[in-house]
Every structure is written in structure tokens, then in C-alpha cells.
Design a protein around this motif. Structure first.
Motif, PDB file in Angstrom:
ATOM      1  N   UNK A   1       9.500  24.192   3.615  1.00 54.54           N
ATOM      2  CA  UNK A   1       8.470  24.402   3.034  1.00 54.54           C
ATOM      3  C   UNK A   1       7.437  23.390   2.806  1.00 54.54           C
TER       4      UNK A   1
ATOM      5  N   UNK B   1      -7.762  21.665   3.998  1.00 52.07           N
ATOM      6  CA  UNK B   1      -8.607  20.748   3.205  1.00 52.07           C
ATOM      7  C   UNK B   1      -8.941  19.577   3.812  1.00 52.07           C
TER       8      UNK B   1
ATOM      9  N   UNK C   1      -0.338  13.533  -0.565  1.00 48.82           N
ATOM     10  CA  UNK C   1      -0.320  14.855  -1.471  1.00 48.82           C
ATOM     11  C   UNK C   1       1.042  15.127  -1.675  1.00 48.82           C
TER      12      UNK C   1
ATOM     13  N   UNK D   1       3.018  12.632  -3.796  1.00 48.24           N
ATOM     14  CA  UNK D   1       2.898  12.535  -5.318  1.00 48.24           C
ATOM     15  C   UNK D   1       3.418  13.890  -6.115  1.00 48.24           C
ATOM     16  N   UNK D   2       3.384  14.944  -5.113  1.00 42.59           N
ATOM     17  CA  UNK D   2       3.720  16.222  -6.007  1.00 42.59           C
ATOM     18  C   UNK D   2       5.337  16.156  -5.781  1.00 42.59           C
ATOM     19  N   UNK D   3       6.172  15.988  -4.714  1.00 44.39           N
ATOM     20  CA  UNK D   3       7.281  15.951  -4.771  1.00 44.39           C
ATOM     21  C   UNK D   3       7.992  14.732  -4.521  1.00 44.39           C
TER      22      UNK D   3
ATOM     23  N   UNK E   1       9.204  25.387  -7.036  1.00 44.08           N
ATOM     24  CA  UNK E   1       9.500  23.780  -7.630  1.00 44.08           C
ATOM     25  C   UNK E   1       8.519  23.322  -8.113  1.00 44.08           C
ATOM     26  N   UNK E   2       7.274  23.885  -8.366  1.00 42.97           N
ATOM     27  CA  UNK E   2       6.158  23.188  -9.174  1.00 42.97           C
ATOM     28  C   UNK E   2       5.342  22.441  -8.318  1.00 42.97           C
ATOM     29  N   UNK E   3       4.249  22.457  -8.008  1.00 39.03           N
ATOM     30  CA  UNK E   3       3.387  21.847  -7.184  1.00 39.03           C
ATOM     31  C   UNK E   3       2.662  20.731  -8.089  1.00 39.03           C
ATOM     32  N   UNK E   4       3.383  19.836  -8.416  1.00 36.52           N
ATOM     33  CA  UNK E   4       2.883  18.740  -9.643  1.00 36.52           C
ATOM     34  C   UNK E   4       1.485  18.346  -9.180  1.00 36.52           C
ATOM     35  N   UNK E   5       1.070  18.074  -7.910  1.00 34.94           N
ATOM     36  CA  UNK E   5      -0.090  17.596  -7.401  1.00 34.94           C
ATOM     37  C   UNK E   5      -1.359  18.356  -8.104  1.00 34.94           C
TER      38      UNK E   5
ATOM     39  N   UNK F   1     -10.106  18.644  -6.767  1.00 33.51           N
ATOM     40  CA  UNK F   1     -10.125  19.570  -5.463  1.00 33.51           C
ATOM     41  C   UNK F   1     -10.306  20.878  -6.208  1.00 33.51           C
TER      42      UNK F   1
END
Lengths: 318, 227
Positions: free
Chosen positions: A94, A106, A128, A131-133, B180-184, B193
Motif C-alpha cells: 500500500x 496531487x 511525502x 516523511x509519513x512512514x 498505520x496513521x498517515x503522519x504526513x 495541502x
């Protein structure tokens, strides 16, 4: 006798042809990847391609653009392949799907579609997602059959150097991570990208400015540090063959949409990007600097292009 | 002079929405909208301050010398914010620690000064208070949607921290527990955004409304030249 209008010699270069050549040029690198790390990458490439084409079709439909015309330009497929190659091949599926969808929806279409996006979509996706994972995006497949995951060679080097009395040579003696030149296995993949990139140059899909300025500056900067303090700073060979250097030099920084277009501008753009890559790699906190360097330099493109306009023929320089 | 209060409210709530149309006070909008509860509580505080400061300035508007009106406005706003700050610290202490510096910073939120200067300095107290409150409610709408969306995407929950406002209430797990949590989405770029998407949605909705009224309107309306 038939009469023809000028121009007489036409170059049948269309977006589709250029993108197709870029895809072909990526094949040697992918082949090396499969040889060194197994066929998992092919599944990733397929997954990213399906996601990208699906999102592209969805966005084209939402924007009321002709589907067949824009889908056949293959630009979404190039983005997808770059994402599949830039993301770790053992990250959950994913991550690839979300990253690709973000890149197309985007970074590409919300900015106006192909030709309008100020940022390289594949690198936006990478930035992105890392930074997120951060943890999922830092685990890479290992070239050894018994080891499943490892950090990238650049990461291993940076963490290894933190230990007291560690030198570049002692860290690189670890044969599980490092090969002859750079990362074990990764040096072959980088070589594959180099071969494909040189073919792109020969085909005149890209000009020499960006790859030469990028690789040259990276060699100069890393060489200067290496000569000054070889125990703490890795050799230019490692920096050229590790991480995303080769992929970046020929396939990412040369993106015709988000990179500079003037010859002098390309030199400045790529040299500054190389400097940023080195700084982020050696002094930053992320595994590699190519994505962030691309995005940071993408912001500067309009300014560089404006300041490096070549004088019009017949006029004196500005 | 007659004031159409419904029009004043609609103007503040939607047409000149602080977050979506005027784009004023962006700093708290972007920084505090990490969760629904944070966003709505700051918006509530801002609404209170805006209604009170608008009413106070409108009542005093004929006594304030024109040349030094801005410092006087700021003093009035600062006094009101200080009262609110102390009140929140006393009665909603937990929430106060979460919102932190952003409560005192309402003083510098330009939307408060903008409404005081643009509306309250020229109109009587009651319409001014309605204007301030409407602007605040419009801000609340944006912060609620923005905070809710960022919270769901970022951590999969909604109303986290609601027990600070309503004792006994609990957060809702919207997405599965192993999300999992999309930290972004919770980090600052996610705010930019998400807000950009909201602004685009408002513009898209209004363009569609406009097209619909032009098409169904009486007679042959001239085509819009807004390109």
C-alpha cells in the motif's frame, strides 16, 4: 514533380516516443535489480503502473480531457516506474499504491497535468512517504539470500561512522552491505542506470548538461571532503554508485517538465542539486538526498531559467 | 439604518469566510487544525473574542481618535484575550495546555483586527457583534473540517481529546485499529495541502452555482468574462 514545404527534415519526436525511450533506458537497471535482488521489483513495477494509469484515467475523466490521447503519452508509466525503483522493494504494497496515487493525483493533475507540474511527481511521492512512514521507507532488500532487510549502504555508513574510532574503511569492510565499489548489489543497479542513461544521451532524449554537471559536482564535492579527511568521508566512487545518484542524474533531474530548460540553467540546476544531495546524505537525517534535492531545486527553476535566458540571435547579450 | 442580520451572518460564514476566502489568520488555522477538538476549541475562543471585540470597538467607535485607532483596537482586543486566556487556564486547564501559545496569540490574529477595522469601526454594536460572531463561526467551520480530515487521515480517530471539553465523552475510532496513521496529514505540509483542497472545493462549488443560475436565469444572460 511534387513540391514539398519546409521543413524537409523532420524529427518524429513526440511525448510518447520520448517517454517510451525513457522506459527502455530504465530496463538495464531493472534487469540488474532482478539479477541482484530477485523478481520482487517486477511486481512493484506492475503495481505502480496499474495504479498510475488508473489514477491518470480517473483524473483525466474528472478534468474532461480526452483519455486515449493523454493515456498513450506514457508519462504516467514513467512516473510509476521511477516510484517503483525509488521506493524500497520490501515496503508494504500500500506504500507503493498510496505514493503513486499521490504523485499522479496531487503532484501532477492538481497542478495542471503533464507540462504544468512544478515538482517531479515521483519525487513528491517519495518525499511525502518518507516523511509519513520513515521506518517503512528505510528498510531495503539485501543482496544476500539469507538476510532479508538492511539499511541502505549510505545509511549504514552514516550510522557506522557515529561510533568512536570508526573509519570509512572499517565500516565498509562489512561485506554484507558493501561490495567492491559501493553497496553490495546496488553498484550493479547503478551501473544499469548508467548504461541506460548513456543510451538516452546517445538518442538525444536528454542533453549532457544535467548528468555531467550533477555527477561532476558530486565527484568534486565528495572528492574534496575525501581528500581532506578520508577516514570520515567516503570516496567519490561510493557517492556516485550508491543511493539514487545514477537514477537521479539521468532520469530524475533530467525531467523535461520540472527541470531547467536553458543550457546554462541546466548546469546551475544540476550542480546545486549535487551539492544538496551531498549535504543531505552526509549531514542530514534521511537515507538519501536525491528526492529532497530535486524538490528544493524544482522551486528554483523559474528563477534560474529567467536569469539564464540566452541572448536572441543577432542581439548583444543582455 | 436597517441591518440585514441574515446577510451579515452569511457574509461572515460563507461569502467572506476567513479561512477560505479572506485567507486571514492562517497561522492558527494551519498550526492548530491537527485534530477536530483542537481546531474547534480555538475557533470557539476566537469567535468569543471577535464578537466581544467587535461589540466593544463599535460601542466606543465615536470616542476613539482616528489617527491612533489601531493601537487602541489592539489594546481592547488584548484585554479581552487576556480575560479569555485566564478563564480558560482556570476552567479548561487541560485544553489550555494543549492549545498553548495559540490562545494568547489570538491578539495578533489578523482576522480579529481586520473585522474591527473594516466593520466595527463604522457600524453600531449589534451588527458588529453579529459580524464578529459570524466570522468566527465561519472560521470554526473551516477548522472543524480541516481538523477532522487531518485527524482521520493522520491517526484514524475523530474527536480525540473531547474529554477535555465534555467530561466522559470518548474519541471515535473511525478507521480500523491497525491503520498505520498517515503522519504526513498531521505535519504542517498536510495542513497546507488540505486547506488548498478546501479552498478549491469552495471555488468549484461556487463556480457550479454560478453556472447553474446563469443557465436557468431569465432571458439570455451574458457570458461571464471571468477568465
Amino acid at each position: 514533380m511534387r513540391l514539398y514545404n519546409s521543413p524537409y527534415v523532420r524529427q518524429p519526436n513526440s511525448v510518447t516516443r520520448v517517454m517510451l525511450k525513457v522506459l527502455i533506458a530504465l530496463l538495464p537497471g531493472i534487469a540488474a535489480y532482478v539479477w541482484q535482488f530477485g523478481p520482487d521489483i517486477l511486481v512493484r513495477v506492475l503495481l505502480a503502473t496499474v495504479t498510475a494509469v488508473g489514477c491518470e484515467a480517473l483524473m483525466l475523466k474528472a478534468r474532461g480531457k480526452p483519455l486515449a490521447l493523454f493515456l498513450s503519452d506514457l508519462s504516467a508509466v514513467v512516473t510509476a516506474w521511477l516510484i517503483a525503483l525509488a521506493f524500497p522493494a520490501i515496503a508494504p504494497w500500500w506504500i507503493v499504491v498510496t505514493g503513486t496515487a499521490l504523485a499522479i493525483v496531487v503532484a501532477k493533475h492538481l497542478y495542471g497535468g503533464l507540462g504544468q507540474n512544478p515538482f517531479n511527481p515521483a519525487m513528491v511521492a517519495y518525499a511525502i512517504m518518507i516523511v509519513a512512514f520513515p521506518s517503512l521507507m528505510s528498510q531495503w532488500p539485501s543482496a544476500l539470500p539469507d538476510a532479508v532487510t538492511s539499511a541502505t549502504p549510505l545509511d549504514t555508513l552514516r550510522t557506522g561512522l557515529r561510533a568512536t574510532d570508526a573509519t570509512v574503511a572499517s565500516v565498509m569492510a562489512d561485506a554484507r552491505v558493501f561490495g567492491e565499489l559501493a553497496g553490495r548489489g546496488w553498484e550493479w543497479v547503478a551501473g544499469g542506470f548508467l548504461v541506460g542513461g548513456l543510451w538516452l544521451l546517445q538518442q538525444r532524449v536528454i542533453t549532457w548538461h544535467i548528468p555531467l554537471a550533477f555527477l561532476g559536482t558530486l565527484t568534486l564535492v565528495s572528492g574534496a571532503f575525501w581528500l581532506a579527511h578520508g577516514a570520515q568521508y567516503a570516496s567519490p566512487v561510493l557517492h556516485l554508485m550508491a543511493g539514487g545518484s545514477m537514477l537521479g542524474a539521468f532520469f530524475i533531474f533530467t525531467d523535461p517538465v520540472s527541470a531547467c530548460t536553458t543550457p546554462r540553467g541546466k548546469l546551475i540546476y544540476a550542480a546545486a542539486a549535487a551539492l544538496l544531495v551531498y549535504l543531505i546524505r552526509v549531514f542530514g537525517a534521511y537515507p538519501d538526498g536525491v528526492a529532497f534535492a530535486t524538490l528544493l531545486m524544482n522551486i528554483c527553476v523559474p528563477l534560474i531559467d529567467m536569469k539564464t535566458q540566452p541572448p536572441v540571435f543577432g542581439h548583444k547579450g543582455r | 439604518m436597517h441591518y440585514n442580520y441574515r446577510d451579515i451572518f452569511w457574509n461572515g460564514f460563507w461569502r467572506q469566510n476567513t479561512g477560505l476566502a479572506q485567507l486571514l489568520g492562517m497561522c492558527p488555522i494551519l498550526a492548530v487544525s491537527t485534530s477536530f477538538v483542537n481546531g474547534v476549541s480555538l475557533a470557539l475562543a476566537t469567535t468569543l473574542v471577535m464578537a466581544m471585540s467587535n461589540a466593544a470597538v463599535a460601542a466606543l467607535r465615536n470616542l476613539i481618535p482616528y489617527e491612533i485607532r489601531i493601537p487602541v483596537f489592539i489594546l481592547i482586543i488584548a484585554a479581552l484575550v487576556t480575560m479569555l486566556d485566564l478563564a480558560m487556564n482556570a476552567w479548561l486547564h487541560e485544553l489550555y495546555t494543549v492549545l498553548g501559545i495559540f490562545v494568547p496569540l489570538i491578539v495578533t490574529n489578523c482576522i480579529v483586527l481586520a473585522r474591527v477595522e473594516a466593520y466595527a469601526a463604522k457600524n453600531p454594536p449589534l451588527p458588529s457583534a453579529v459580524d464578529g460572531a459570524a466570522m468566527g463561526v465561519g472560521l470554526m467551520l473551516v477548522l472543524a473540517i480541516l481538523g477532522g480530515a487531518r485527524e482521520i487521515i493522520g491517526s484514524g480517530t475523530l474527536f480525540a481529546g473531547i474529554e477535555m471539553l465534555i467530561p466522559g465523552a470518548r474519541a471515535i475510532q473511525v478507521l480500523p485499529q491497525d491503520y498505520p496513521g498517515f503522519l504526513f496529514a498531521i505535519l504542517p505540509p498536510g495542513a497546507f495541502i488540505a486547506l488548498a483542497c478546501l479552498i478549491a472545493a469552495k471555488n468549484w462549488y461556487e463556480a457550479r452555482q454560478k453556472a447553474a443560475t446563469t443557465l436557468s436565469g431569465p432571458g439570455c444572460a451574458p457570458a461571464s468574462h471571468g477568465h
